[in-house]
Structure formats: structure tokens, C-alpha cells
Design an enzyme around this catalytic site. Structure first.
Site, PDB file in Angstrom:
ATOM      1  N   HIS A 220     138.808  -5.028 119.651  1.00  0.00           N
ATOM      2  CA  HIS A 220     138.467  -3.733 119.057  1.00  0.00           C
ATOM      3  C   HIS A 220     138.485  -2.602 120.081  1.00  0.00           C
ATOM      4  O   HIS A 220     138.511  -1.438 119.716  1.00  0.00           O
ATOM      5  CB  HIS A 220     137.103  -3.804 118.364  1.00  0.00           C
ATOM      6  CG  HIS A 220     135.938  -3.858 119.288  1.00  0.00           C
ATOM      7  ND1 HIS A 220     135.343  -5.041 119.687  1.00  0.00           N
ATOM      8  CD2 HIS A 220     135.234  -2.883 119.898  1.00  0.00           C
ATOM      9  CE1 HIS A 220     134.334  -4.779 120.490  1.00  0.00           C
ATOM     10  NE2 HIS A 220     134.244  -3.469 120.638  1.00  0.00           N
TER      11      HIS A 220
ATOM     12  N   ASP B  85     137.955 -11.570 118.304  1.00  0.00           N
ATOM     13  CA  ASP B  85     137.842 -10.258 118.953  1.00  0.00           C
ATOM     14  C   ASP B  85     138.245 -10.317 120.420  1.00  0.00           C
ATOM     15  O   ASP B  85     137.533  -9.857 121.306  1.00  0.00           O
ATOM     16  CB  ASP B  85     136.410  -9.720 118.816  1.00  0.00           C
ATOM     17  CG  ASP B  85     136.325  -8.224 119.121  1.00  0.00           C
ATOM     18  OD1 ASP B  85     137.366  -7.549 119.052  1.00  0.00           O
ATOM     19  OD2 ASP B  85     135.218  -7.750 119.432  1.00  0.00           O
TER      20      ASP B  85
ATOM     21  N   SER C  81     131.582  -3.623 125.760  1.00  0.00           N
ATOM     22  CA  SER C  81     132.527  -4.475 125.043  1.00  0.00           C
ATOM     23  C   SER C  81     133.690  -4.876 125.941  1.00  0.00           C
ATOM     24  O   SER C  81     134.331  -4.033 126.562  1.00  0.00           O
ATOM     25  CB  SER C  81     133.066  -3.743 123.814  1.00  0.00           C
ATOM     26  OG  SER C  81     132.049  -3.505 122.882  1.00  0.00           O
TER      27      SER C  81
END
Length: 275
Positions: free
Chosen positions: A153, A185, A265
Site C-alpha cells: 500500500h 501487503d 509502514s
């Protein structure tokens, strides 16, 4: 008075000597207290007696000179496993920046009624291009080839991807997106130019050996703050986002109480090394 003899050359006004002596004692006490703390560059400054007539700065200079140029004195605290992990793996963590082109409605010629009632059909068809940017984290797993892992993402829909390693001399490097797996992911990116010398990298571990209660060290760039380290534990195993009401990933996850914020992230999670 005309007949009074001139004062001596080294004479001071009344009360000035007392104030200077008081200031000297205060400066000496402050210097003695400051010597208990670490000095610039992580070099601890030893406690030493105030040198008469040398001033506080003279005492500090004498203490620093004992170490020699570039020498480091022992730290007042012991190194721990977090220090070792940051030293071994921190250099491989990168800041991932992306740019994306998006088309948005053109409001240049819209009238005041469009604000309240929406754009007219002819105006809604007009688009203008804008560039949006974002950032995240990643870590290098193959320094010779420039292979970097991050979250899918983070780079999804990006038109341009650059990575920056920590350090003042590091320049952003453009990357190509090799592959993504939205189920877990995960994304793999690679530097466009072959590195002249191997980039800092880290070795992947095996999550099957992780147990609840293990230390969890998170390395990343939260809020754009490069090379940030946070510490926690593995709080639970085999978690699912469905348990929280946001069922966006069915793959088993590790839960940790280490601080993870926006920008983390794609960063690395490490545990306590053996030995």
C-alpha cells in the site's frame, strides 16, 4: 579631587572583585556538575577539580584532552540488545517516497453555485492533473542488487518511487517496482542504477520461531523521522484484522505493543538476537 593620586592600573571598583569571585565560584560549581554528564559526540567527560585561575572552561578542556583526539571513553551504561540490533540493521532501513499523478475536477471556472449545488455536467468533465506525494519505510535485503522490501500500500499506484538511506551523504535513489502481493501487503522494489558498492542490508528471519512475549524492535520512519527505533513485545500470535472489525487482511498477523505510527509502514521488525 585634583590632588588625589591616580588609582593603580590593576585597581577594580569597590565590590567588583567580590562579584567576580562569586561568579567564578558559581562557574566552577556548574562546570563540576556538568562534568558528570556526557559531552558532545557521546564522549563522557571525567570529573575533575576546578583549576584555580583557569576558569570553568579550562577545567573542561583539561578533561577532554585526557582522551586524545578522536578517542572515546567507556560509556556509563552497558550496551543492550537493542543497541546491537540498531547498529547491525539500522543502516539498511530506508525512507520510501512516492509521487502519483491524479486527475481532479477543474474548479478554475466554477461559479459560486457549484460550491453549494455541485458542478454542472459540462464542468464535471473538465479535469486537471495534480501530483500527490507520500512516504513510508522499507529495508534492503540484497545490498549488491539493490533489492528492497516495503508494504504494497506504500507504493500502490505510484508513478515515481525513491528511497533514501540514513546519513547526511545519502542521496535519493529512484526505484522500479518489481512485484506486489496485496494479500499479504508486500512489495519488492529495486534501485534503477546498480549500486557502485553494496548497500547496507539485513537478513530475513523466520516468524515461525517467534513466541508471545518475545522482544519486538521496530525500525522505520514514522512521520518522516528517519531511522526511528521503538521497542515492545510480541503481544499475540496469528491475529486477524477481522477481529477488530476491519477485515482487510485475512493473513495471520503478529500483534505488538511497540509504537507504530504513520510512516512506519514497510519498516523492519526485529527480535532479540542470540548470543
Amino acid at each position: 579631587q585634583f590632588g588625589a593620586p591616580p588609582p593603580p592600573a590593576n585597581a577594580r571598583p569597590a565590590g567588583l572583585g567580590a562579584r567576580n569571585d562569586s561568579r567564578a565560584r558559581i562557574a566552577a560549581a556548574a562546570a563540576e556538575a556538568a562534568l558528570l554528564l556526557d559531552g558532545p559526540g557521546g564522549v563522557p567527560m571525567q570529573r575533575c577539580a576546578h583549576a584555580p585561575g583557569g576558569g570553568a572552561h579550562g577545567a573542561i578542556s583539561a578533561s577532554r584532552a585526557d582522551f586524545g583526539a578522536g578517542a572515546k571513553a567507556p560509556r556509563a551504561v552497558k550496551d543492550n540488545f537493542v543497541n546491537r540490533v540498531v547498529e547491525q540493521c539500522g543502516g539498511a532501513v530506508v525512507r520510501v517516497e512516492i509521487e502519483q499523478k491524479v486527475d481532479v475536477p477543474a474548479f478554475d471556472n466554477a461559479d459560486i453555485f457549484s460550491f453549494f449545488f455541485g458542478l454542472r455536467p459540462d464542468e464535471a468533465k473538465k479535469k486537471q492533473e495534480r501530483r500527490v506525494s507520500g512516504h513510508g519505510s522499507g529495508f534492503c535485503i540484497d545490498g549488491a542488487a539493490g533489492i528492497i522490501l516495503t508494504n504494497a500500500h506504500v507504493v500502490q499506484g505510484a508513478d515515481r518511487i525513491t528511497v533514501s538511506f540514513a546519513g547526511a551523504g545519502s542521496e535519493p535513489m529512484e526505484c522500479d517496482l518489481l512485484e506486489t502481493d496485496e494479500v499479504i501487503d508486500l512489495a519488492v522494489i529495486k534501485t534503477k542504477k546498480q549500486p557502485r558498492r553494496p548497500l547496507p542490508s539485513m537478513v530475513l528471519g523466520n516468524s515461525e520461531s517467534v513466541r508471545t512475549g518475545d522482544w519486538a524492535i521496530v525500525l522505520g520512519n514514522p512521520f518522516g523521522l528517519q531511522n526511528t527505533c521503538t521497542l515492545g513485545i510480541i503481544s499475540s500470535m496469528d491475529r486477524s484484522t477481522g477481529e477488530t472489525g476491519f477485515d482487510w487482511m485475512r493473513h495471520p498477523l503478529l500483534q505488538t505493543d511497540a509504537a507504530v505510527n504513520q510512516g512506519n509502514s514497510g519498516g523492519a521488525g526485529r527480535n532479540e538476537p542470540r548470543g
